[in-house]
Design a protein around this motif. Structure first.
Motif, PDB file in Angstrom:
ATOM      1  N   CYS A 122       0.850  -1.160  -0.051  1.00 22.81           N
ATOM      2  CA  CYS A 122      -0.126  -0.099   0.090  1.00 22.81           C
ATOM      3  C   CYS A 122       0.869   1.218   0.033  1.00 22.81           C
ATOM      4  CB  CYS A 122      -0.768   0.158   1.145  1.00 22.81           C
ATOM      5  SG  CYS A 122      -2.306  -1.331   1.139  1.00 22.81           S
ATOM      6  N   SER A 123       1.925   1.360   0.580  1.00 23.23           N
ATOM      7  CA  SER A 123       3.131   2.488   0.423  1.00 23.23           C
ATOM      8  C   SER A 123       3.189   2.917  -1.029  1.00 23.23           C
ATOM      9  CB  SER A 123       4.563   2.021   0.992  1.00 23.23           C
ATOM     10  OG  SER A 123       4.401   1.910   2.452  1.00 23.23           O
ATOM     11  N   ARG A 124       3.199   1.982  -1.990  1.00 26.18           N
ATOM     12  CA  ARG A 124       3.290   2.385  -3.357  1.00 26.18           C
ATOM     13  C   ARG A 124       2.153   3.150  -3.813  1.00 26.18           C
ATOM     14  NH1 ARG A 124       7.798   0.809  -6.174  1.00 26.18           N
ATOM     15  NH2 ARG A 124       9.219  -0.509  -5.101  1.00 26.18           N
ATOM     16  N   THR A 125       1.076   2.632  -3.494  1.00 25.42           N
ATOM     17  CA  THR A 125      -0.467   3.308  -3.940  1.00 25.42           C
ATOM     18  C   THR A 125      -0.410   4.609  -3.386  1.00 25.42           C
ATOM     19  OG1 THR A 125      -1.376   1.048  -3.703  1.00 25.42           O
ATOM     20  CG2 THR A 125      -3.051   2.958  -3.781  1.00 25.42           C
ATOM     21  N   VAL A 126      -0.020   5.059  -2.052  1.00 28.91           N
ATOM     22  CA  VAL A 126       0.083   6.366  -1.544  1.00 28.91           C
ATOM     23  C   VAL A 126       1.142   7.027  -2.159  1.00 28.91           C
ATOM     24  CG1 VAL A 126       0.582   7.295   0.586  1.00 28.91           C
ATOM     25  CG2 VAL A 126      -0.810   5.382   0.913  1.00 28.91           C
ATOM     26  N   LEU A 127       2.373   6.527  -2.324  1.00 32.71           N
ATOM     27  CA  LEU A 127       3.510   7.215  -2.991  1.00 32.71           C
ATOM     28  C   LEU A 127       3.174   7.769  -4.313  1.00 32.71           C
ATOM     29  CD1 LEU A 127       6.546   5.393  -1.031  1.00 32.71           C
ATOM     30  CD2 LEU A 127       5.562   8.106  -0.761  1.00 32.71           C
ATOM     31  N   ASN A 128       2.419   6.847  -4.975  1.00 31.77           N
ATOM     32  CA  ASN A 128       2.258   7.216  -6.372  1.00 31.77           C
ATOM     33  C   ASN A 128       1.081   7.968  -6.528  1.00 31.77           C
ATOM     34  OD1 ASN A 128       4.528   5.502  -7.216  1.00 31.77           O
ATOM     35  ND2 ASN A 128       3.071   3.663  -7.561  1.00 31.77           N
ATOM     36  N   GLY A 129       0.233   7.894  -5.776  1.00 27.90           N
ATOM     37  CA  GLY A 129      -1.112   8.546  -5.494  1.00 27.90           C
ATOM     38  C   GLY A 129      -1.928   8.221  -6.699  1.00 27.90           C
ATOM     39  N   GLU A 130      -1.994   6.930  -7.079  1.00 27.94           N
ATOM     40  CA  GLU A 130      -2.760   6.458  -8.111  1.00 27.94           C
ATOM     41  C   GLU A 130      -2.940   4.781  -7.741  1.00 27.94           C
ATOM     42  OE1 GLU A 130       0.408   5.593 -11.552  1.00 27.94           O
ATOM     43  OE2 GLU A 130      -0.361   7.514 -11.489  1.00 27.94           O
ATOM     44  N   VAL A 169      -6.077   1.255  -4.175  1.00 31.80           N
ATOM     45  CA  VAL A 169      -6.418   2.661  -4.676  1.00 31.80           C
ATOM     46  C   VAL A 169      -6.100   3.508  -3.609  1.00 31.80           C
ATOM     47  CG1 VAL A 169      -8.129   1.822  -6.511  1.00 31.80           C
ATOM     48  CG2 VAL A 169      -8.905   2.461  -4.305  1.00 31.80           C
ATOM     49  N   PRO A 170      -5.796   4.673  -3.760  1.00 30.73           N
ATOM     50  CA  PRO A 170      -5.348   5.686  -2.544  1.00 30.73           C
ATOM     51  C   PRO A 170      -6.836   6.048  -1.945  1.00 30.73           C
ATOM     52  CG  PRO A 170      -4.938   6.743  -4.671  1.00 30.73           C
ATOM     53  CD  PRO A 170      -5.280   5.422  -4.974  1.00 30.73           C
ATOM     54  N   LEU A 171      -6.403   6.346  -0.708  1.00 32.91           N
ATOM     55  CA  LEU A 171      -7.534   6.908   0.282  1.00 32.91           C
ATOM     56  C   LEU A 171      -7.077   8.584   0.069  1.00 32.91           C
ATOM     57  CD1 LEU A 171      -8.046   4.697   3.125  1.00 32.91           C
ATOM     58  CD2 LEU A 171      -9.204   4.824   1.086  1.00 32.91           C
ATOM     59  N   ALA A 172      -7.555   9.551  -0.499  1.00 35.42           N
ATOM     60  CA  ALA A 172      -7.388  10.861  -0.598  1.00 35.42           C
ATOM     61  C   ALA A 172      -8.137  11.750  -0.055  1.00 35.42           C
ATOM     62  CB  ALA A 172      -6.734  11.181  -2.229  1.00 35.42           C
ATOM     63  N   THR A 173      -7.670  12.924   0.482  1.00 35.77           N
ATOM     64  CA  THR A 173      -8.609  13.997   0.962  1.00 35.77           C
ATOM     65  C   THR A 173      -9.006  14.673  -0.189  1.00 35.77           C
ATOM     66  OG1 THR A 173      -6.820  15.535   1.182  1.00 35.77           O
ATOM     67  CG2 THR A 173      -7.277  13.969   3.224  1.00 35.77           C
ATOM     68  N   PRO A 174     -10.221  15.634   0.068  1.00 34.94           N
ATOM     69  CA  PRO A 174     -10.584  16.283  -0.854  1.00 34.94           C
ATOM     70  C   PRO A 174      -9.293  17.445  -1.483  1.00 34.94           C
ATOM     71  CG  PRO A 174     -11.953  16.450   0.729  1.00 34.94           C
ATOM     72  CD  PRO A 174     -10.776  15.631   1.258  1.00 34.94           C
ATOM     73  N   ASP A 175      -8.478  17.556  -0.713  1.00 39.23           N
ATOM     74  CA  ASP A 175      -7.186  18.438  -0.946  1.00 39.23           C
ATOM     75  C   ASP A 175      -6.279  17.596  -1.607  1.00 39.23           C
ATOM     76  OD1 ASP A 175      -8.371  20.700   0.230  1.00 39.23           O
ATOM     77  OD2 ASP A 175      -7.428  20.445   2.098  1.00 39.23           O
ATOM     78  N   GLY A 176      -6.383  16.374  -1.889  1.00 38.57           N
ATOM     79  CA  GLY A 176      -5.290  15.671  -2.599  1.00 38.57           C
ATOM     80  C   GLY A 176      -4.152  14.935  -1.883  1.00 38.57           C
ATOM     81  N   LEU A 177      -4.330  15.125  -0.483  1.00 35.21           N
ATOM     82  CA  LEU A 177      -3.468  14.372   0.443  1.00 35.21           C
ATOM     83  C   LEU A 177      -3.640  13.090   0.282  1.00 35.21           C
ATOM     84  CD1 LEU A 177      -3.057  17.024   3.576  1.00 35.21           C
ATOM     85  CD2 LEU A 177      -1.326  16.541   1.760  1.00 35.21           C
ATOM     86  N   MET A 178      -2.726  12.238   0.169  1.00 35.79           N
ATOM     87  CA  MET A 178      -2.891  10.562   0.194  1.00 35.79           C
ATOM     88  C   MET A 178      -2.651  10.235   1.853  1.00 35.79           C
ATOM     89  SD  MET A 178      -3.496   9.864  -2.684  1.00 35.79           S
ATOM     90  CE  MET A 178      -3.403  11.286  -4.038  1.00 35.79           C
ATOM     91  N   LEU A 179      -3.833   9.694   2.153  1.00 35.28           N
ATOM     92  CA  LEU A 179      -3.703   9.330   3.783  1.00 35.28           C
ATOM     93  C   LEU A 179      -3.266   7.666   3.788  1.00 35.28           C
ATOM     94  CD1 LEU A 179      -6.791  10.863   5.045  1.00 35.28           C
ATOM     95  CD2 LEU A 179      -4.588  11.683   5.480  1.00 35.28           C
ATOM     96  N   GLY A 180      -3.779   6.966   2.987  1.00 35.86           N
ATOM     97  CA  GLY A 180      -3.648   5.491   2.947  1.00 35.86           C
ATOM     98  C   GLY A 180      -4.170   4.963   1.443  1.00 35.86           C
ATOM     99  N   ALA A 181      -4.669   3.387   1.622  1.00 31.70           N
ATOM    100  CA  ALA A 181      -4.942   2.697   0.653  1.00 31.70           C
ATOM    101  C   ALA A 181      -6.113   1.986   0.921  1.00 31.70           C
ATOM    102  CB  ALA A 181      -3.847   2.005   0.001  1.00 31.70           C
ATOM    103  N   HIS A 182      -6.977   1.442   0.053  1.00 30.85           N
ATOM    104  CA  HIS A 182      -7.864   0.406   0.336  1.00 30.85           C
ATOM    105  C   HIS A 182      -7.616  -0.623  -0.683  1.00 30.85           C
ATOM    106  CE1 HIS A 182     -11.472  -1.896   0.661  1.00 30.85           C
ATOM    107  NE2 HIS A 182     -12.297  -1.113  -0.321  1.00 30.85           N
ATOM    108  N   CYS A 183      -7.278  -1.812  -0.517  1.00 30.97           N
ATOM    109  CA  CYS A 183      -6.947  -2.721  -1.368  1.00 30.97           C
ATOM    110  C   CYS A 183      -7.747  -4.185  -1.100  1.00 30.97           C
ATOM    111  CB  CYS A 183      -5.541  -2.853  -1.286  1.00 30.97           C
ATOM    112  SG  CYS A 183      -5.172  -3.691   0.379  1.00 30.97           S
ATOM    113  N   VAL A 184      -7.364  -4.899  -2.123  1.00 27.92           N
ATOM    114  CA  VAL A 184      -8.015  -6.455  -2.018  1.00 27.92           C
ATOM    115  C   VAL A 184      -6.559  -7.219  -2.434  1.00 27.92           C
ATOM    116  CG1 VAL A 184     -10.275  -6.037  -2.455  1.00 27.92           C
ATOM    117  CG2 VAL A 184      -8.611  -6.390  -4.305  1.00 27.92           C
TER     118      VAL A 184
END
Length: 168
Positions: free
Chosen positions: A83-91, A121-136
């Motif tokens: 999930c770090s990659r999801t957050v760091l890539n923002g996608e 997929v990233p968990l992003a705030t409305p301001d675009g900050l990546m907090l985490g990820a939701h994954c399967v």
């Protein structure tokens, strides 16, 4: 991804935003467990997670299907967390088979967990900050589709709606 990239997880604005959420509230965790369960069922995977990334660690705040020793730590070092990659890539980030992927084949957590494929997929705030990820995550090689990604993205939106209720 170089270790230096993980330094971005410690960005003050992202950590300040993350600190505004009551991540330990049992009601929030119950809501996120339901989101994770629904995603796992819809995408027919044995495991689904909702997690956030602190400066150096993945913290699981909602889950479905974690059992045994994998469930015990409730997270992993950031360098081991896909999930770090999801957050760091923002996608969205997808791996069909960890054992065939040079980035993940040597990951000690994955090598011992029996997990093989990932869609997050990233968990992003409305301001675009990546907090985490939701994954399967699946225990078999898996090619995820655009439909799978759309389903997971909708679930990530649900997770962010739940998180917003616990933001101070």
């Amino acid at each position: 991804m170089k270790i230096e990239a993980y330094d971005r997880l410690a960005e003050p604005g992202r950590l300040t935003e993350l600190a505004r959420y009551d991540l330990f509230d049992p009601a929030l965790r119950a809501e996120l467990d339901v989101v994770a369960m629904r995603s796992a069922k819809l995408l027919e995977t044995p495991v689904s997670l909702v997690s956030v990334l602190t400066a150096d660690r993945q913290q699981i705040i909602g889950s479905y299907g974690l059992v045994g020793w994998v469930a015990t730590p409730q997270g992993a070092p950031a360098e081991w967390a896909v999930c770090s990659r999801t957050v760091l890539n923002g996608e969205p980030y997808c791996v069909a088979d960890f054992s065939d992927d040079p980035v993940h084949a040597a990951n000690p957590f994955l090598a011992n967990s029996g997990l093989r494929s990932y869609l997050g997929v990233p968990l992003a705030t409305p301001d675009g900050l990546m907090l985490g990820a939701h994954c399967v995550v699946d225990s078999r090689r898996r090619i995820y589709t655009d439909v799978d990604m759309a389903i997971l993205s909708d679930s990530a939106d649900e997770a962010m709606e739940a998180l917003a209720k616990y933001r101070t």
